[in-house]
Enzyme design. Structure first.
Site, PDB file in Angstrom:
ATOM      1  N   ASP A  13      40.414 -10.002 -54.868  1.00  0.00           N
ATOM      2  CA  ASP A  13      40.979 -10.571 -53.642  1.00  0.00           C
ATOM      3  C   ASP A  13      42.193 -11.460 -53.894  1.00  0.00           C
ATOM      4  O   ASP A  13      42.442 -12.427 -53.177  1.00  0.00           O
ATOM      5  CB  ASP A  13      39.912 -11.375 -52.864  1.00  0.00           C
ATOM      6  CG  ASP A  13      38.706 -10.531 -52.527  1.00  0.00           C
ATOM      7  OD1 ASP A  13      38.890  -9.327 -52.290  1.00  0.00           O
ATOM      8  OD2 ASP A  13      37.591 -11.069 -52.512  1.00  0.00           O
ATOM      9  N   LYS A  16      46.240  -8.013 -53.814  1.00  0.00           N
ATOM     10  CA  LYS A  16      46.808  -6.769 -54.363  1.00  0.00           C
ATOM     11  C   LYS A  16      47.376  -5.875 -53.261  1.00  0.00           C
ATOM     12  O   LYS A  16      48.466  -5.311 -53.401  1.00  0.00           O
ATOM     13  CB  LYS A  16      45.731  -6.003 -55.156  1.00  0.00           C
ATOM     14  CG  LYS A  16      45.200  -6.784 -56.354  1.00  0.00           C
ATOM     15  CD  LYS A  16      44.037  -6.082 -57.024  1.00  0.00           C
ATOM     16  CE  LYS A  16      42.755  -6.060 -56.232  1.00  0.00           C
ATOM     17  NZ  LYS A  16      42.073  -7.368 -56.109  1.00  0.00           N
ATOM     18  N   GLY A  40      38.527  -4.313 -50.712  1.00  0.00           N
ATOM     19  CA  GLY A  40      39.079  -4.517 -49.375  1.00  0.00           C
ATOM     20  C   GLY A  40      40.471  -5.073 -49.593  1.00  0.00           C
ATOM     21  O   GLY A  40      40.616  -6.206 -50.021  1.00  0.00           O
ATOM     22  N   HIS A  41      41.463  -4.258 -49.371  1.00  0.00           N
ATOM     23  CA  HIS A  41      42.852  -4.671 -49.632  1.00  0.00           C
ATOM     24  C   HIS A  41      43.571  -4.868 -48.297  1.00  0.00           C
ATOM     25  O   HIS A  41      43.691  -3.941 -47.507  1.00  0.00           O
ATOM     26  CB  HIS A  41      43.567  -3.614 -50.487  1.00  0.00           C
ATOM     27  CG  HIS A  41      43.003  -3.521 -51.878  1.00  0.00           C
ATOM     28  ND1 HIS A  41      43.540  -2.711 -52.842  1.00  0.00           N
ATOM     29  CD2 HIS A  41      41.966  -4.172 -52.470  1.00  0.00           C
ATOM     30  CE1 HIS A  41      42.844  -2.859 -53.965  1.00  0.00           C
ATOM     31  NE2 HIS A  41      41.884  -3.730 -53.760  1.00  0.00           N
ATOM     32  N   THR A 129      28.458  -5.715 -53.364  1.00  0.00           N
ATOM     33  CA  THR A 129      28.834  -5.399 -51.983  1.00  0.00           C
ATOM     34  C   THR A 129      27.882  -4.348 -51.393  1.00  0.00           C
ATOM     35  O   THR A 129      28.016  -3.987 -50.228  1.00  0.00           O
ATOM     36  CB  THR A 129      30.286  -4.858 -51.919  1.00  0.00           C
ATOM     37  OG1 THR A 129      30.350  -3.662 -52.704  1.00  0.00           O
ATOM     38  CG2 THR A 129      31.292  -5.875 -52.445  1.00  0.00           C
ATOM     39  N   ARG A 143      26.104  11.536 -66.695  1.00  0.00           N
ATOM     40  CA  ARG A 143      26.439  12.967 -66.567  1.00  0.00           C
ATOM     41  C   ARG A 143      25.587  13.699 -65.535  1.00  0.00           C
ATOM     42  O   ARG A 143      25.198  14.846 -65.704  1.00  0.00           O
ATOM     43  CB  ARG A 143      26.371  13.648 -67.945  1.00  0.00           C
ATOM     44  CG  ARG A 143      27.380  13.035 -68.890  1.00  0.00           C
ATOM     45  CD  ARG A 143      27.075  13.289 -70.315  1.00  0.00           C
ATOM     46  NE  ARG A 143      25.831  12.663 -70.705  1.00  0.00           N
ATOM     47  CZ  ARG A 143      25.315  12.731 -71.925  1.00  0.00           C
ATOM     48  NH1 ARG A 143      25.928  13.430 -72.851  1.00  0.00           N
ATOM     49  NH2 ARG A 143      24.188  12.137 -72.215  1.00  0.00           N
ATOM     50  N   GLN A 224      39.393  -4.740 -57.480  1.00  0.00           N
ATOM     51  CA  GLN A 224      38.648  -5.855 -58.070  1.00  0.00           C
ATOM     52  C   GLN A 224      39.609  -6.706 -58.925  1.00  0.00           C
ATOM     53  O   GLN A 224      40.779  -6.763 -58.604  1.00  0.00           O
ATOM     54  CB  GLN A 224      37.440  -5.351 -58.893  1.00  0.00           C
ATOM     55  CG  GLN A 224      36.306  -4.777 -58.043  1.00  0.00           C
ATOM     56  CD  GLN A 224      36.577  -3.381 -57.524  1.00  0.00           C
ATOM     57  OE1 GLN A 224      36.849  -2.469 -58.281  1.00  0.00           O
ATOM     58  NE2 GLN A 224      36.490  -3.196 -56.225  1.00  0.00           N
ATOM     59  N   VAL A 300      35.472  -7.175 -47.014  1.00  0.00           N
ATOM     60  CA  VAL A 300      34.504  -6.080 -46.911  1.00  0.00           C
ATOM     61  C   VAL A 300      33.196  -6.573 -46.305  1.00  0.00           C
ATOM     62  O   VAL A 300      32.678  -5.991 -45.371  1.00  0.00           O
ATOM     63  CB  VAL A 300      34.221  -5.473 -48.316  1.00  0.00           C
ATOM     64  CG1 VAL A 300      33.088  -4.469 -48.255  1.00  0.00           C
ATOM     65  CG2 VAL A 300      35.476  -4.827 -48.862  1.00  0.00           C
TER      66      VAL A 300
HETATM   67  P1  GDP Z   1      43.059  -7.833 -52.429  1.00  0.00           P
HETATM   68  O1  GDP Z   1      41.652  -7.353 -52.425  1.00  0.00           O
HETATM   69  O2  GDP Z   1      43.516  -8.285 -53.776  1.00  0.00           O
HETATM   70  O3  GDP Z   1      44.009  -6.869 -51.806  1.00  0.00           O
HETATM   71  O4  GDP Z   1      43.055  -9.149 -51.525  1.00  0.00           O
HETATM   72  P2  GDP Z   1      42.317  -9.313 -50.098  1.00  0.00           P
HETATM   73  O5  GDP Z   1      43.098  -8.576 -49.084  1.00  0.00           O
HETATM   74  O6  GDP Z   1      40.880  -9.039 -50.208  1.00  0.00           O
HETATM   75  O7  GDP Z   1      42.427 -10.885 -49.905  1.00  0.00           O
HETATM   76  C1  GDP Z   1      43.620 -11.549 -49.867  1.00  0.00           C
HETATM   77  C2  GDP Z   1      43.713 -12.281 -48.513  1.00  0.00           C
HETATM   78  O8  GDP Z   1      44.764 -13.223 -48.562  1.00  0.00           O
HETATM   79  C3  GDP Z   1      44.059 -11.364 -47.369  1.00  0.00           C
HETATM   80  O9  GDP Z   1      43.457 -11.850 -46.201  1.00  0.00           O
HETATM   81  C4  GDP Z   1      45.566 -11.460 -47.280  1.00  0.00           C
HETATM   82  O10 GDP Z   1      46.069 -11.167 -45.993  1.00  0.00           O
HETATM   83  C5  GDP Z   1      45.783 -12.901 -47.635  1.00  0.00           C
HETATM   84  N1  GDP Z   1      47.037 -13.233 -48.320  1.00  0.00           N
HETATM   85  C6  GDP Z   1      47.739 -12.514 -49.244  1.00  0.00           C
HETATM   86  N2  GDP Z   1      48.765 -13.231 -49.717  1.00  0.00           N
HETATM   87  C7  GDP Z   1      48.733 -14.423 -49.086  1.00  0.00           C
HETATM   88  C8  GDP Z   1      49.516 -15.617 -49.179  1.00  0.00           C
HETATM   89  O11 GDP Z   1      50.462 -15.723 -49.962  1.00  0.00           O
HETATM   90  N3  GDP Z   1      49.150 -16.657 -48.360  1.00  0.00           N
HETATM   91  C9  GDP Z   1      48.097 -16.592 -47.508  1.00  0.00           C
HETATM   92  N4  GDP Z   1      47.824 -17.657 -46.758  1.00  0.00           N
HETATM   93  N5  GDP Z   1      47.333 -15.487 -47.402  1.00  0.00           N
HETATM   94  C10 GDP Z   1      47.636 -14.429 -48.194  1.00  0.00           C
HETATM   95  P1  IMO Z   2      39.038  -6.182 -54.227  1.00  0.00           P
HETATM   96  O1  IMO Z   2      39.619  -4.888 -54.709  1.00  0.00           O
HETATM   97  C1  IMO Z   2      36.123  -9.368 -54.803  1.00  0.00           C
HETATM   98  C2  IMO Z   2      32.305  -8.248 -56.612  1.00  0.00           C
HETATM   99  C3  IMO Z   2      31.077  -8.373 -55.740  1.00  0.00           C
HETATM  100  C4  IMO Z   2      30.018  -8.669 -56.807  1.00  0.00           C
HETATM  101  C5  IMO Z   2      30.469  -7.794 -57.968  1.00  0.00           C
HETATM  102  C6  IMO Z   2      29.807  -6.426 -58.021  1.00  0.00           C
HETATM  103  O2  IMO Z   2      39.094  -6.344 -52.748  1.00  0.00           O
HETATM  104  O3  IMO Z   2      39.611  -7.330 -54.981  1.00  0.00           O
HETATM  105  P2  IMO Z   2      29.903  -4.175 -56.617  1.00  0.00           P
HETATM  106  O4  IMO Z   2      30.005  -3.926 -55.148  1.00  0.00           O
HETATM  107  O5  IMO Z   2      31.041  -3.654 -57.394  1.00  0.00           O
HETATM  108  O6  IMO Z   2      28.569  -3.775 -57.160  1.00  0.00           O
HETATM  109  O7  IMO Z   2      29.936  -5.787 -56.760  1.00  0.00           O
HETATM  110  O8  IMO Z   2      31.864  -7.601 -57.796  1.00  0.00           O
HETATM  111  N1  IMO Z   2      33.390  -7.414 -56.027  1.00  0.00           N
HETATM  112  C7  IMO Z   2      34.513  -7.916 -55.525  1.00  0.00           C
HETATM  113  N2  IMO Z   2      34.898  -9.199 -55.332  1.00  0.00           N
HETATM  114  N3  IMO Z   2      36.960  -8.358 -54.495  1.00  0.00           N
HETATM  115  C8  IMO Z   2      36.609  -7.072 -54.711  1.00  0.00           C
HETATM  116  O9  IMO Z   2      37.462  -6.055 -54.554  1.00  0.00           O
HETATM  117  C9  IMO Z   2      35.312  -6.808 -55.203  1.00  0.00           C
HETATM  118  N4  IMO Z   2      34.635  -5.669 -55.493  1.00  0.00           N
HETATM  119  C10 IMO Z   2      33.469  -6.066 -56.014  1.00  0.00           C
HETATM  120  O10 IMO Z   2      31.204  -9.426 -54.824  1.00  0.00           O
HETATM  121  O11 IMO Z   2      30.118  -9.997 -57.223  1.00  0.00           O
HETATM  122 MG    MG Z   3      39.841  -7.711 -51.436  1.00  0.00          MG
END
Ligand code: GDP
Ligand code: IMO
Ligand code: MG
Length: 423
Positions: A13, A16, A40-41, A129, A143, A224, A300
């Site tokens: 999170d 990305k 969840g991107h 998750t 496998r 992740q 997510v």
């Molecule tokens: P990802 O999984 O790495 O793609 O990140 P997520 O989308 O799960 O979480 C990042 C959160 O931070 C999202 O709600 C974005 O909209 C938000 N976000 C990204 N960059 C910034 C930033 O520079 N400032 C703030 N306030 N929010 C941001």
């Molecule tokens: P993005 O791509 C943050 C965490 C879960 C848990 C561990 C294992 O949005 O950054 P799983 O579902 O893989 O069995 O969970 O990994 N986790 C994440 N935490 N961002 C994610 O993805 C994650 N995907 C899995 O919370 O601790």
């Molecule tokens: Mg995320």
């Protein structure tokens, strides 16, 4: 001809999705190489917020082809809802999104196994998750898995049946109470398989290597984060794939010597969803403020993300394991308003201060050592150039660069595409 990687350096999170979207106009192909709908991107532009799960974050740019690589695990049900969510945006999904035949399928019973396994663990649960990620990768390495390419085979249903029946026996072994309606789940699964069939399946390693030969550029999008890597993360509280740089090679079929730049993305502080070690976690008012201002709720699962100060020991470790060439710092805006900002520069470990990540970073083993930096109060969200940023933030950035020995090239000051400052 380039392959660059964009990887999260913390516990996921980091932002990305936003950055891949920002960078997409420079690349011909955006490719996911591991993980699945546990990701969840989030992308924000034109006042709309999108959350992508399995689909690469380049999908909103008409110039790009998006590929789901062999290292990814796909839940057809989640994937179908993602596709449906994109319908109103007029994306030519059937020509711009290609799927590797070697990607593995998440079955409904994989999700049930995930739930049964977590329920059986009690206090030592991973905090998964519950999307079936672990059990699907277990079947891959064991496998036994079903792959996207198997959908094209005449005996797909029989193969499904054999594996699902085995899973049901395994679920009994866990001896936990689990309520489910398998016929309903299977109906949904097979309906979504029919939808999946409308997409183009490819031999993605061949496609990508041909594209490289033709001089095309590829950005591999990690899911992740490095500290959730199955080998290098805080095991067993990790996910089930290699989220680090090497995972892009095995998850796409691209040789290591083709990789050029490795972009490492991190928050100006740290967050973690799910269980266990997090040395710089703040369970006080400061952590609560970060969570509130940063809107730190899982994209997510909606779970509250734990928050804490930036951990340079962990960041250096992630930079090393991935060979990061450029750093992107996210959510700088969230730190506005703190008089003092702390940064962890070492761990107290067995009576000495160390600068590397030891085998075990549980609280009984390591205690973070912090340095204090002066904070800033200005709102950064409307700033567009590096010069405008407060001096205290520039000092914070310079300190991180000096410690980590990699330049910070992007400073993100808000969730929108436009709130991105290039240094
Ligand atoms: P990802 O999984 O790495 O793609 O990140 P997520 O989308 O799960 O979480 C990042 C959160 O931070 C999202 O709600 C974005 O909209 C938000 N976000 C990204 N960059 C910034 C930033 O520079 N400032 C703030 N306030 N929010 C941001
Ligand atoms: P993005 O791509 C943050 C965490 C879960 C848990 C561990 C294992 O949005 O950054 P799983 O579902 O893989 O069995 O969970 O990994 N986790 C994440 N935490 N961002 C994610 O993805 C994650 N995907 C899995 O919370 O601790
Ligand atoms: Mg995320």
């Amino acid at each position: 001809m380039t392959v660059d990687l964009l990887l999260g350096l913390q516990w996921g999170d980091e932002g990305k999705g936003k950055i891949v979207d920002v960078l997409t106009s420079k690349y011909d192909i955006i490719a996911r190489f591991q993980g699945g709908p546990n990701a969840g991107h989030t992308l924000e532009f034109d006042g709309i917020k999108h959350v992508l799960r399995t689909i690469p974050s380049g999908i909103f740019h008409t110039n790009s082809i998006n590929i789901i690589g062999n290292g990814v695990v796909i839940d057809p049900v989640v994937f179908d809802s993602e596709i449906k969510g994109l319908e109103k945006f007029n994306i030519d999904i059937y020509n711009r999104l290609l799927i590797s035949r070697k990607a593995h399928l998440i079955l409904p019973t994989h999700r049930l196994l995930d739930a049964a396994s977590e329920a059986s663990k009690g206090n030592s649960k991973i905090g998964s998750t519950l999307k079936g990620i672990g059990p699907t990768y277990m079947d891959k390495t064991g496998r036994n898995g079903l792959r996207v390419g198997d959908i094209e085979l005449a005996d797909f249903k029989e193969r499904y049946q054999a594996l699902a029946e085995k899973h049901i026996e395994m679920i009994k072994f866990y001896n936990v109470e689990l309520k489910y309606d398998l016929p309903a789940m299977e109906k949904e699964f097979f309906a979504s398989i029919e939808e999946l069939k409308k997409l183009q399946f490819i031999d993605s390693e061949a496609y990508l290597n041909k594209a490289l030969k033709e001089g095309k550029s590829i950005l591999a999008e990690g899911a992740q984060g490095s500290l959730l890597d199955i080998d290098f993360g805080t095991y067993p509280f990790v996910t089930s794939s290699n989220t680090t740089a090497a995972g892009a090679c095995t998850g796409l079929g691209i040789a290591p010597n083709k990789v050029k730049q490795v972009f490492g993305i991190f928050k100006a502080y740290t967050t973690r969803v799910g269980s266990r070690p997090f040395p710089t976690e703040l369970t006080n008012e400061i952590g609560a403020t970060m969570a509130k201002v940063g809107n730190e709720f899982g994209s997510v699962t909606g779970r509250a993300r734990r928050c804490g100060w930036l951990d340079l020991v962990a960041l250096k470790y992630a930079v090393q394991v991935n060979g990061v060439t450029e750093l992107y710092m996210m959510k700088g805006d969230v730190l506005s308003g703190f008089d003092t900002i702390e940064v962890c520069t070492g761990y107290e470990y067995k009576g000495e201060v160390i600068q590397h990540l030891p085998y075990n970073i549980e609280p009984e083993n390591v205690k973070p050592v912090f340095v204090q930096k002066k904070g800033w109060s200005q709102d950064l969200t409307n700033m567009t150039t590096y010069d405008e940023l407060p001096q205290e933030l520039k000092d914070y950035i310079a300190f991180i660069e000096q410690e980590v020995e990699v330049p910070i090239r992007i400073v993100s000051v808000g969730p929108d595409r436009k709130q991105t400052i290039v240094k």
